[in-house]
Scaffold this active site. Structure first.
Site, PDB file in Angstrom:
ATOM      1  N   GLY A 159       0.777  -1.227   0.000  1.00  0.00           N
ATOM      2  CA  GLY A 159       0.000   0.000   0.000  1.00  0.00           C
ATOM      3  C   GLY A 159       0.810   1.278   0.000  1.00  0.00           C
ATOM      4  N   LEU A 182     -16.966   3.119  -2.045  1.00  0.00           N
ATOM      5  CA  LEU A 182     -18.218   2.456  -2.418  1.00  0.00           C
ATOM      6  C   LEU A 182     -18.074   1.706  -3.737  1.00  0.00           C
ATOM      7  CD1 LEU A 182     -20.642   5.411  -1.564  1.00  0.00           C
ATOM      8  CD2 LEU A 182     -20.084   3.448  -0.116  1.00  0.00           C
ATOM      9  N   ASP A 198      -5.140   2.456  -3.469  1.00  0.00           N
ATOM     10  CA  ASP A 198      -3.905   3.151  -3.119  1.00  0.00           C
ATOM     11  C   ASP A 198      -3.790   4.463  -3.889  1.00  0.00           C
ATOM     12  OD1 ASP A 198      -3.165   0.987  -1.475  1.00  0.00           O
ATOM     13  OD2 ASP A 198      -2.199  -0.043  -3.147  1.00  0.00           O
TER      14      ASP A 198
END
Length: 308
Positions: A39, A223, A254
């Site tokens: 990440g 979402l 990321d």
């Protein structure tokens, strides 16, 4: 204004393609592609590609760790690799046919000693002129999730904004860690609250609950194909996704975190920062395999969101 990222469990991402994934067969694959993964590393790559200043701090051990260092240096990413005794893990992605399904195999990674963790934190907080620190990705085996509170306390001492993007028990441990921003998915929010989220109003209320409980000053909820919502800074926002032809999903979250953080570091308001993040996530969906957002795509998509 600089950004530092910490990846506690980086991975060498290996991507290949085969015609059909079938059990108990030898699967002939295409030439593999190698990318530095994890990440925080991805966040640093995207920030740099978008023209910002970022330093990636991460543990490095074994051949996979050495290859990550080489790949990041080729991309002109500023890095602070911290040597460890264990071997950096690999992550293996197989694309089935064109187009087809994608299979992602993620290995656990090495355990880090307390001395190695201390060295990583010293490197992270030794980066000069940092305004934002991003801790992103999974924790390595055996790592105490309370590390987020250690990082949060040091950020508070230095007046640095802390961004956290993680999941599972690590995300649960962020309560009270002093984060400026977290970015869970809707499923992760439901898991944290231990209940089903049934409507758009409930989505916003759930994000508000996390913010009120002290998970972060700003809670951004991804979402997926519906975009994202945000609660914090006195605002409740919902931004629709940008429709694009998706070629891959690796690194989209990321990229979103990277763009939001960079926009904040450059002084943009939180609504513009969120729109910039949505654009970066969509731009990454447009790229194949583990390639990340391209600046020209991000700027074009961002301009179409009605940003100020």
């Amino acid at each position: 204004m600089a950004i530092a990222t910490l990846t506690l469990n980086p991975a060498l991402d290996v991507t290949t393609c085969t015609e059909k994934v079938r059990p108990q067969h030898k699967l002939r694959c295409s030439t593999p592609r190698y990318d530095p993964g994890g990440g925080g590393i991805n966040v640093a790559r995207v920030v740099t590609h978008l023209g910002g200043e970022a330093t990636a701090v991460f543990p490095s051990g074994g051949p996979a760790g050495a290859m990550i260092v080489d790949l990041l240096e080729e991309q002109k990413i500023v890095i602070l690799p911290v040597p460890i005794a264990g071997a950096t893990r690999e992550s293996f992605t197989v694309d089935e046919g064109r187009p087809g399904d994608q299979y992602r195999f993620v290995l656990p990674g090495p355990e880090l000693s307390e001395d190695e963790i201390a060295a990583l934190l010293d490197a992270l907080f030794g980066v000069a002129d940092v305004t934002h620190i991003v801790v992103s990705g999974s924790l390595p085996p055996g790592c105490d999730p309370a590390i987020f509170k250690r990082i949060g306390a040091r950020c508070a001492e230095q007046g640095v904004k802390l961004v956290i993007d993680t999941s599972g028990p690590a995300l649960a441990a962020c309560e009270g860690a002093g984060a400026w921003l977290i970015k869970p998915s809707l499923r992760e929010v439901a898991d944290l609250l231990g209940r089903e989220i049934k409507s758009e109003d409930d989505e916003m209320a759930a994000a508000g609950t996390l913010q009120q409980r002290g998970f972060a000053e700003i809670v951004v909820v991804s979402l997926a194909e519906r975009g994202a919502l945000l609660v914090g800074d006195g605002k409740e926002l919902r931004v629709a996704a940008i429709p694009v032809e998706a070629k891959g999903t690796v690194g989209a979250g990321d990229s979103m975190v990277a763009a939001i953080t960079l926009a904040s570091a450059e002084g943009k308001g939180i609504e513009d920062a969120l729109r910039y993040g949505i654009a970066a996530g969509a731009a990454t969906l447009m790229t194949p395999a583990t390639e990340l957002a391209r600046k020209e795509d991000v700027e074009r998509l961002y301009a179409g969101t009605g940003s100020s």
